[in-house]
Motif scaffolding. Structure first.
Motif, PDB file in Angstrom:
ATOM      1  N   GLY A   1       0.835  -1.196   0.000  1.00 34.98           N
ATOM      2  CA  GLY A   1       0.000   0.000   0.000  1.00 34.98           C
ATOM      3  C   GLY A   1       0.872   1.250   0.000  1.00 34.98           C
ATOM      4  O   GLY A   1       1.990   1.253  -0.510  1.00 34.98           O
TER       5      GLY A   1
ATOM      6  N   VAL B   1       2.700  -0.221   3.922  1.00 36.08           N
ATOM      7  CA  VAL B   1       1.740  -1.224   4.349  1.00 36.08           C
ATOM      8  C   VAL B   1       1.852  -2.429   3.440  1.00 36.08           C
ATOM      9  O   VAL B   1       1.896  -2.287   2.217  1.00 36.08           O
ATOM     10  CB  VAL B   1       0.300  -0.670   4.314  1.00 36.08           C
TER      11      VAL B   1
ATOM     12  N   ILE C   1      -0.249  -5.529   2.335  1.00 34.04           N
ATOM     13  CA  ILE C   1      -1.646  -5.952   2.355  1.00 34.04           C
ATOM     14  C   ILE C   1      -1.732  -7.402   1.903  1.00 34.04           C
ATOM     15  O   ILE C   1      -1.155  -7.786   0.878  1.00 34.04           O
ATOM     16  CB  ILE C   1      -2.501  -5.046   1.446  1.00 34.04           C
TER      17      ILE C   1
ATOM     18  N   ASN D   1      -9.180  -5.998   3.068  1.00 30.41           N
ATOM     19  CA  ASN D   1      -7.767  -5.605   2.976  1.00 30.41           C
ATOM     20  C   ASN D   1      -6.990  -5.749   4.283  1.00 30.41           C
ATOM     21  O   ASN D   1      -6.505  -4.765   4.846  1.00 30.41           O
ATOM     22  CB  ASN D   1      -7.647  -4.161   2.480  1.00 30.41           C
TER      23      ASN D   1
ATOM     24  N   VAL E   1       1.622  -2.710   9.090  1.00 31.42           N
ATOM     25  CA  VAL E   1       2.555  -1.619   8.820  1.00 31.42           C
ATOM     26  C   VAL E   1       3.978  -2.147   8.982  1.00 31.42           C
ATOM     27  O   VAL E   1       4.295  -2.841   9.954  1.00 31.42           O
ATOM     28  CB  VAL E   1       2.318  -0.442   9.781  1.00 31.42           C
TER      29      VAL E   1
ATOM     30  N   TRP F   1      -5.843   1.813   3.639  1.00 32.77           N
ATOM     31  CA  TRP F   1      -4.571   2.102   4.269  1.00 32.77           C
ATOM     32  C   TRP F   1      -3.952   3.441   3.882  1.00 32.77           C
ATOM     33  O   TRP F   1      -3.880   3.800   2.731  1.00 32.77           O
ATOM     34  CB  TRP F   1      -3.585   0.993   3.923  1.00 32.77           C
TER      35      TRP F   1
ATOM     36  N   PHE G   1      -1.230   5.410  11.203  1.00 32.36           N
ATOM     37  CA  PHE G   1      -1.903   4.608  10.193  1.00 32.36           C
ATOM     38  C   PHE G   1      -3.394   4.524  10.514  1.00 32.36           C
ATOM     39  O   PHE G   1      -3.813   4.732  11.659  1.00 32.36           O
ATOM     40  CB  PHE G   1      -1.302   3.197  10.099  1.00 32.36           C
TER      41      PHE G   1
ATOM     42  N   GLY H   1      -6.817   2.168  10.487  1.00 32.67           N
ATOM     43  CA  GLY H   1      -7.245   0.779  10.427  1.00 32.67           C
ATOM     44  C   GLY H   1      -8.316   0.481  11.441  1.00 32.67           C
ATOM     45  O   GLY H   1      -8.511   1.201  12.424  1.00 32.67           O
TER      46      GLY H   1
END
Length: 270
Positions: free
Chosen positions: A172, A186, A188, A194, A198, A218, A231, A233
């Motif tokens: 990502g 990232v 994935i 997804n 990290v 992301w 990040f 999430g």
């Protein structure tokens, strides 16, 4: 502090641009302040970045019947200016010298990385098949996620491979550290919503994961002192009834931070 918070808020807009919504969400932490930056009707914002002055914001999006483009505005202003770039252009990064890294829409070539001055002008194509990019602190180099047959690579600078992954996994967004010696990104993995982690890699190619598995649209960004990576999430919220029906229930979307030792903390749930 305001610049950091507004930058995080820019990442948060991606939650809604990608359809993330959580009914009954908790109130915003009173330590955060949000300011409206766009006033065009029918807005769909894809990404936003600060210019070096900390007051100018450049963003891409679609507004009403407009086919989409790249625009600039300033904190506290209701005015905006189009950079007259082709429809579908994405803003990837802004350098310390005022240069934009953009992604020109080109399905046949997987997207074309290009460079254009923040003041406007004709974009200069750099390389094909690039999904994401970020500038080094001095604005001289770019870290990129390059799409290759069967997978993707993290390169920094362009041409120097630091990490590679094979499909169905993929990389990502990327972010270069304030010291320019590390790249956060990232990784994935295949699966619904997804799932990913990290990671950080240094210039020698030494890579390590910083987080456990999270789900979401992301985005990553370094703290100003380089001690943490922010990040976005959410996680899987356990639900016996949903599991019985074969459904996945997600927790509230949030912005989190992780330090280089892997210690995670909640920054903002909204």
């Amino acid at each position: 502090m305001f610049r950091m918070v507004l930058g995080i808020a820019a990442l948060a807009t991606l939650m809604f641009a990608l359809g993330w919504f959580w009914p009954g969400r908790r109130p915003v932490d009173p330590g955060f302040e949000f300011r409206r930056l766009t006033y065009q009707p029918g807005a769909s914002v894809g990404g936003a970045r600060f210019a070096p002055d900390g007051q100018t914001i450049v963003y891409d999006g679609r507004f009403g019947s407009n086919p989409g483009g790249v625009f600039t505005t300033r904190v506290g202003s209701h005015e905006f200016r189009s950079l007259d770039l082709p429809p579908g252009t994405q803003v990837l990064a802004v350098s310390s010298t005022g240069e934009l890294a953009i992604r020109l829409a080109d399905p046949a070539r997987g997207g074309v990385l290009a460079q254009v001055p923040l003041a406007g002008g004709a974009p200069r194509p750099l390389i094909e098949g690039v999904a994401y990019a970020d500038w080094s602190p001095d604005g001289k180099d770019l870290a990129i996620v390059r799409l290759i047959p069967g997978g993707s690579r993290v390169e920094y600078p362009i041409g120097t491979v630091l990490a590679e992954v094979k499909r169905p996994s993929r990389f990502g967004r990327v972010a270069v550290s304030p010291t320019g010696d590390r790249v956060a990104f990232v990784e994935i993995f295949p699966g619904p919503n997804n799932p990913g982690r990290v990671a950080v890699v240094d210039r020698t190619g030494s890579k390590r994961f910083l987080t456990g598995e999270w789900l979401g649209g992301w985005g990553v960004a370094w703290s100003e002192d380089g001690s943490e990576v922010y990040f976005f999430g959410t996680n899987r919220a356990p639900s016996a009834a949903a599991a019985t029906r074969g459904e996945m229930v997600l927790g509230p979307p949030a912005i989190r931070a992780v330090d280089m030792a892997g210690n995670e903390r909640l920054v903002l749930k909204a």
